[in-house]
Structures are given as C-alpha cells and as structure tokens.
Design an enzyme around this catalytic site. Structure first.
Site, PDB file in Angstrom:
ATOM      1  N   TYR A  79     -14.120   6.429   9.311  1.00 22.34           N
ATOM      2  CA  TYR A  79     -13.193   6.912   8.290  1.00 22.34           C
ATOM      3  C   TYR A  79     -13.648   6.408   6.932  1.00 22.34           C
ATOM      4  O   TYR A  79     -14.028   5.250   6.781  1.00 22.34           O
ATOM      5  CB  TYR A  79     -11.790   6.391   8.600  1.00 22.34           C
ATOM      6  CG  TYR A  79     -10.730   6.618   7.539  1.00 22.34           C
ATOM      7  CD1 TYR A  79      -9.820   7.660   7.666  1.00 22.34           C
ATOM      8  CD2 TYR A  79     -10.618   5.778   6.440  1.00 22.34           C
ATOM      9  CE1 TYR A  79      -8.827   7.856   6.713  1.00 22.34           C
ATOM     10  CE2 TYR A  79      -9.636   5.974   5.476  1.00 22.34           C
ATOM     11  CZ  TYR A  79      -8.744   7.012   5.622  1.00 22.34           C
ATOM     12  OH  TYR A  79      -7.766   7.211   4.689  1.00 22.34           O
ATOM     13  N   THR A  89      -5.050  10.566  -0.922  1.00 19.08           N
ATOM     14  CA  THR A  89      -6.414  10.488  -0.404  1.00 19.08           C
ATOM     15  C   THR A  89      -6.675  11.617   0.582  1.00 19.08           C
ATOM     16  O   THR A  89      -5.742  12.201   1.136  1.00 19.08           O
ATOM     17  CB  THR A  89      -6.671   9.144   0.319  1.00 19.08           C
ATOM     18  OG1 THR A  89      -5.788   9.028   1.435  1.00 19.08           O
ATOM     19  CG2 THR A  89      -6.503   7.971  -0.614  1.00 19.08           C
ATOM     20  N   HIS A 113       0.783  -1.228   0.000  1.00 21.86           N
ATOM     21  CA  HIS A 113       0.000   0.000   0.000  1.00 21.86           C
ATOM     22  C   HIS A 113       0.815   1.278   0.000  1.00 21.86           C
ATOM     23  O   HIS A 113       0.280   2.360  -0.298  1.00 21.86           O
ATOM     24  CB  HIS A 113      -0.920   0.006   1.231  1.00 21.86           C
ATOM     25  CG  HIS A 113      -2.177   0.791   1.047  1.00 21.86           C
ATOM     26  ND1 HIS A 113      -2.322   1.787   0.107  1.00 21.86           N
ATOM     27  CD2 HIS A 113      -3.357   0.740   1.701  1.00 21.86           C
ATOM     28  CE1 HIS A 113      -3.530   2.303   0.181  1.00 21.86           C
ATOM     29  NE2 HIS A 113      -4.183   1.686   1.152  1.00 21.86           N
TER      30      HIS A 113
END
Length: 705
Positions: free
Chosen positions: A383, A396, A270
C-alpha cells in the site's frame, strides 16, 4: 462515476471509517513527524525551543484564522509560484472567479478543508463511533509535564499573542512545579480501545471533571515537555510515536513534543486529516522559529504570577483508578511487542535517479518489493498513500506498488540474477518506473480503484442491500490484508537559507564578476531614464499611466458584483434546465412541471456569452492595472535611486570641505565595535523524519501527500 463525484461521495464515509474504528489510536493510527535540531546549538534548550515553537505555531494559527496563509497550489510551471504579478493578479480577482484566473496559468488550488481542524480540536471517544470536536474560541494552551495538565492563555480576546517572555516564564514554572509523576496518570486512558475509553470518560464526566475535559479538548494544541533525551534514532522514534504514555493526550489534533535536550516532534491524531496540513504546518513553524526566534538563550523572563497558569486536578473514584491501571498495563505489554529500526540510504538519492530518468518513489517501492520477496519468497500485499487534495475534501487514494512487473524484477534480482545481464535488469527497472508513474498519476487524478470500491461498498451497506460478491471474494480480502504500508512525502522538507541558495552560488559569483564591468553602463542608462521621467513630458506620461490604472481599477470594481450576480443566475438557471431535461418522455417545451420559460432556454446561451465577455474584460482590466503599477514602481525606484546618488554626492562634497576647514582640530576617531550577526548561517542540511504505524492489517490508514 467521475473522479470528483467519487471524492465527494466518500467524504463522510471516510470519516466514519476512522471514527468507527475501535482499536487504540496510538500505534494503530497516530503518525509522528520529528524535526531536526535548531541549527544554532544554544537555541536547543528545552524552554527556549518550546517557547519559540509555540510562538511560531500561534503565528501560523493567526495567519490561518485571518486568511493570510498562502493557499496550497500545485503549479504546473513552478516559476509562477514566485511571480509577484501572478500573486497580485489573483489577489484582485473575486473569490468566485479566482479559480479561473489560476487555471489560465496552469496553477491549481488544492483543498485546504483539513486545516480548520488543525487547532482547537480533539477526537472525543464515544460508544461505537467517536466524534470530532472543534472550539475555535479557545485561547489557551495545554501543557503536559510528568503526567500533569496545565493550561494558560496564549492569546488575548482580540487575538494578540502573549509576549514570548511571558510564555517562557509559564513554561519554567510548569517545569519546576511538575517534579513528580501522579499516582494515577490519566493520559493512559487515551491509549485504550475506544469503547473502553468512552465508558471511562463518561465516568469522568459524572465524577465532576467536565470543565477540565472541556479545557483539554478546546485547547489550541497540546505541548508535551518530556523528561527524557533520546540517544539515537530508534529511541527518538519510540519517543515521538508513543512515549511513556503518561505524558501524551493522544486524542488531541496534534501534540508538539519537546524533550529535555530540545529535540522536537509532532504526534497527530489521524481521523481529522492527513499529512498535507500537518507537514505544511511543521515546515513553516520550523522555518519561522529558526529564522525569527521569539526569544534568545539566556534571556531573563519577567516575574511571574503563578495564578495565571492553572493546574488541572481530576476527581478519580475507585473505578476510574482501576481503569487507569489496566490501561497502563495493556499499554506496556503492547509497546514491548513493537520493534522500530531506522535506516538511511546514503549511496545515492533523488538527484541521481532523476538524472537516470527514473522515478525516485518507483525505485524505493521496487526496493521494498525486492526486499519482501527476498524475505518471504513471494510478493505481498502493499500500500502507498497518494494525496487527492486536488479534489474538494480529497483525502487519499491507494497506489498498489505490487504488479506483474515488480514481481518479474524481484524474481530476476533474487532468484535469477545470473540469467540476466545488467542491461536487461536496467530495462526491467525502467519498465517498473514507468508503470509506477502511471499509477501515481491515476491515483492523484482520482482514477484509482480502491476509493471507488470503498464508496460502492458503502452505498450497498447504507441501502441495506446484500453485500456484493466482489467484497466477499478471497482475492479482495487478500488484497486488503496489507502487510507492507508506505507513504512517500513529495513536499520539500524544512531547509536552511544556505540550502535554498547554495546551488545558485556559481551563478551569483559569475554575476558579481560581470557586474563589475557593466555597472557604469547601467548607472548611465538609469540616469538617462530618470532624467527623462523627471522632465515635464515625463511627468505627464506618468500621470497618464496613473489615470489609466485608476480607471481600470474603478471599472473592474463596478464589474465585479455584476460578474458574481451573473454567475449566480447562470448557476440557478442551469440547475432548473438540467432538472427539467431529465424528466423522461417529455419535450423540453412541454414539461408540465417546468419552472422556467421558453425565454430562459433561448437566453441561456446569450447570458453565458455575455458573462464570458465580462470575465474576459475584467481580467484584461486587472492585467492592465497590475502591469501599469509594476512599471510605475520600477520608474519610481529609478528616480529615487538617482536622487539618492545626488544627495550622497552632495553630502560627500560637504564632508570634504568640512575636513579641510577643521584640519587643525581633526582627531582620529576610535574604532567602532564590530557587530556580528546574531544568527549565523549554518550550512547543515535540515530534514524531517516520518514514521507511520500500520498495525491495522485490514485497512491501512497512513497519511500521504
């Protein structure tokens, strides 16, 4: 602070946040995407599907390297996404001004900087902070089977893809060769916490395994051929999220996983990027591999020389073996604590909610809030990730689904249901939907507060200033102790051809019926047009249009470097002017350290206006050239169609005369064998399932588009 500035300021710190995290990447960071089966059942054997997906993946890589990959663009008006005129217009614009051309039709290019680390990349464990490694020269594929490592080249030195049948043969050899597990599966080390793994990796290097690790890190990607077949969605989730640990190299940018029954998925690291690039890759690879498979079932691979496929053997001392055993035990204990349940809601979906003028994402988030309130008796910190790819190097922004409105609605549904009418409850849902849309818009435009505070906190730490009280406040700590983490993927998933056109079936049928009546009229009109342009005056008109198009292109070609030069001069001049203007208490014309003349100040507006006129002229010339070429193409098609009809008519007349002449010897031909399409259209819907792990409570890191 502007949104763009905030995004640029946080790019490096955002990478650092990921790379400095010391928790294991598996379960804490690495998400997965699972693909639906190939709609043609015979293509779901492990070797066939693996070969087709590998070939399609390398095609995507070559398109990316050669800059043939269609850019990611957000179209305010979706019709432009299918406009051939728009694509040709943008293609002819120079790179430096192409953004302005897209802006004219409200089409906004999105950041694609993450794509460069999609292939040939790995996360390298280091003490305290990892590193991202990319080797664009790597041409080999890393294949894992039963904990064993194999590499073989899938590209030649000039970028040609290895023949699909040869790739298939290599995979068959690997399946036959890796028939048992190694005593000490090295992959378990990538499931360790990062400092422990960094220390063991250093031992591997010192033991003489540098070449093997280099081949793993620089491989195009990792293909995992699993020896299991998931029986349900829960087993599939466990398989794609972590597997058994011994057949994954979790540090690779992404791993393509194929199970024994042909089920496919992607697990990706990630830190280098979010779901934007990976989801685009998965969609296009799935579509290409199912519509244009490289090999077919029961195809015979060529004779294979096993020397072309290299099996990596590692030198492991006692210390490394002990570390592998410790990592294996820790991985097993962690997995036993993990619970995964899949849920698919079928009563209604996006289309129904849109008709009700509700945001599908808002309704989903509200459902999560009501569920949490019913379970815990209170609202919890939540979230949702939102992509900020509209900004350079955007990653993001956080959407905070929990609000006063969702709290009131949750309480009304759970505790005060009898006190509210259906109309009142519906009104609460509407208000929650409107507010959530507002949060989405603010996040997408870079106006969220989470990344802004993140950047300010980083600035404070980097300067060595005392930590501001805001970041030490208990409310801020509670806000960032995430309990409910979600990601909403708005990009369309892979679908079959039948799904893309099924909604148009009534229109198509109606057109077919009406066309039967107007076809003769259209053919007559086309014949008149074709005759007109085939005449001498028509030819002159066509030649004139062609000369205008050619001249427009030539003038545009001359203007292009001048426009680029003018933009560069204006950029340099504006930097100098702004730099000197910001010098305090000095008139503009008396700056002692100025690096420009008074003429620069006076001529700047004139040069700006001249450059604007040149850009407008360039755009007009390109528009004229593209429009004329479009018209000429249609004229050419009409003329060729008439010529084709005349040739067909002459051939039919010849055939009639030939039949009468040879009537005595005429014999009935044997019926031809009926040919069916090799790839039948399947109406089964395809979709992808996504699961994001969020065990890191302090800072949730989940991809989002």
């Amino acid at each position: 602070m502007g949104a763009l500035g905030a995004q640029g300021m946080q790019t490096d710190p955002w990478f650092d946040m990921y790379l400095c995290a010391r928790d294991p990447v598996v379960l804490n960071f690495n998400p997965f995407i699972s693909l639906n089966p190939d709609p043609k059942e015979a293509y779901n054997s492990q070797v066939v599907r693996a070969t087709n997906l590998v070939v399609s993946s390398i095609k995507f890589l070559n398109s990316l390297k050669n800059e043939f990959l269609r850019p990611d663009i957000y179209y305010v008006n979706p019709k432009w996404s299918q406009s051939r005129f728009f694509k040709n217009f943008i293609r002819l614009l120079p790179t430096s001004v192409s953004w302005y051309g897209a802006y004219m039709v409200n089409a906004y290019p999105l950041d694609m900087s993450q794509y460069k680390r999609l292939f040939n990349s790995s996360r390298i464990p280091k003490l305290n902070k990892d590193e991202l490694f990319t080797d664009e020269c790597g041409r080999h594929l890393l294949v894992m089977r039963n904990g064993h490592f194999y590499v073989f080249d899938v590209l030649d030195p000039i970028g040609n893809i290895l023949h699909p049948s040869e790739i298939q043969a290599q995979l068959i050899y690997i399946l036959q060769d890796a028939d048992r597990l190694p005593e000490f599966p090295l992959c378990y080390l990538t499931t360790e916490d990062r400092n422990t793994w960094a220390a063991v990796r250093q031992q591997l290097l010192e033991a003489g395994n540098e070449d093997n690790l280099q081949k793993i890190d620089s491989a195009v990607f990792c293909l995992c051929l699993d020896n299991i077949s998931p029986k349900n969605d829960t087993e599939l989730s466990h398989c794609m999220l972590h597997g058994h640990g011994f057949n994954r190299w979790f540090d690779k940018s992404f791993s393509l996983i194929i199970t024994s029954d042909g089920t496919a998925g992607v697990n990706f690291e990630h830190s280098w990027g979010d779901g934007v690039a990976v989801l685009r890759f998965v969609n296009e690879v799935y579509r290409n591999s199912t519509r244009h498979p490289a090999i077919v079932p029961h195809s015979s691979p060529p004779a294979l020389s096993a020397t072309r496929c290299e099996r990596l053997e590692f030198k492991l001392n006692d210390s490394i073996q002990s570390a592998i055993n410790a990592a294996r035990m820790k991985f097993k204990e962690t997995n036993e604590k993990l619970s995964v349940r899949m849920f698919e809601f079928r009563k209604f979906g996006k289309e129904f909610l849109v008709k009700q003028k509700l945001s599908p994402d808002a309704v989903f988030q509200l459902a999560c809030q009501i569920t949490a309130y019913r379970q815990f008796g209170k609202i919890i910190s939540s979230y949702e990730a939102c992509s900020t790819a509209a900004f350079k190097h955007g990653r993001t922004e956080t959407i905070r689904p929990t609000s006063i409105l969702t709290k009131q609605c949750s309480r009304a549904f759970v505790e005060e249901r009898s006190k509210h009418s259906v109309a009142e409850l519906r009104n609460m849902i509407d208000e929650c939907s409107k507010y959530h849309r507002r949060l989405q818009l603010e996040a997408a435009l870079g106006r969220g507060f989470d990344r802004h505070l993140f950047a300010l906190k980083h600035l404070s730490v980097s300067r060595g200033d005392p930590m501001p009280e805001l970041f030490l406040d208990s409310a801020y700590q509670k806000l960032n102790h995430i309990i409910l983490s979600t990601t909403y993927l708005i990009q369309r998933a892979v679908v079959e051809i039948i799904d893309e056109i099924k909604d148009e079936f009534p229109t198509i049928i109606g057109l077919q019926q009406s066309n039967q009546e107007i076809v003769p009229i259209l053919q007559a009109s086309r014949s008149v047009v074709a005759s007109a342009f085939s005449s001498s005056p028509g030819v002159r008109v066509i030649n004139g249009l062609n000369r205008i198009s050619t001249s427009s292109k030539s003038v545009a070609k001359v203007l292009q470097p001048q426009i680029v030069q003018h933009f560069a001069e204006l950029n340099t001049m504006s930097h100098r002017l702004l730099k000197n203007v910001n010098i305090p208490k000095q008139p503009l014309y008396k700056n002692q350290g100025r690096t420009f003349s008074l003429f620069d100040v006076i001529s700047y507006p004139a040069k700006t206006a001249l450059t604007s006129i040149m850009c407008a002229s360039y755009a007009a010339l390109i528009y004229v050239a593209v429009s004329i070429n479009t018209v000429l193409g249609k004229i050419k098609n009409i003329v060729e169609e008439k010529a084709s009809r005349e040739n067909t008519k002459n051939e039919e007349e010849k055939d009639v005369f030939a039949k009468y002449e040879d009537l005595a010897s005429y014999t009935v031909p044997s019926p031809e064998k009926q040919v069916f399409s090799e790839f039948p259209v399947d109406s089964t819907k395809s979709s992808i399932h996504i699961l994001h792990s969020a065990l890191d409570q302090d800072t949730v890191l989940s991809s989002g588009n």
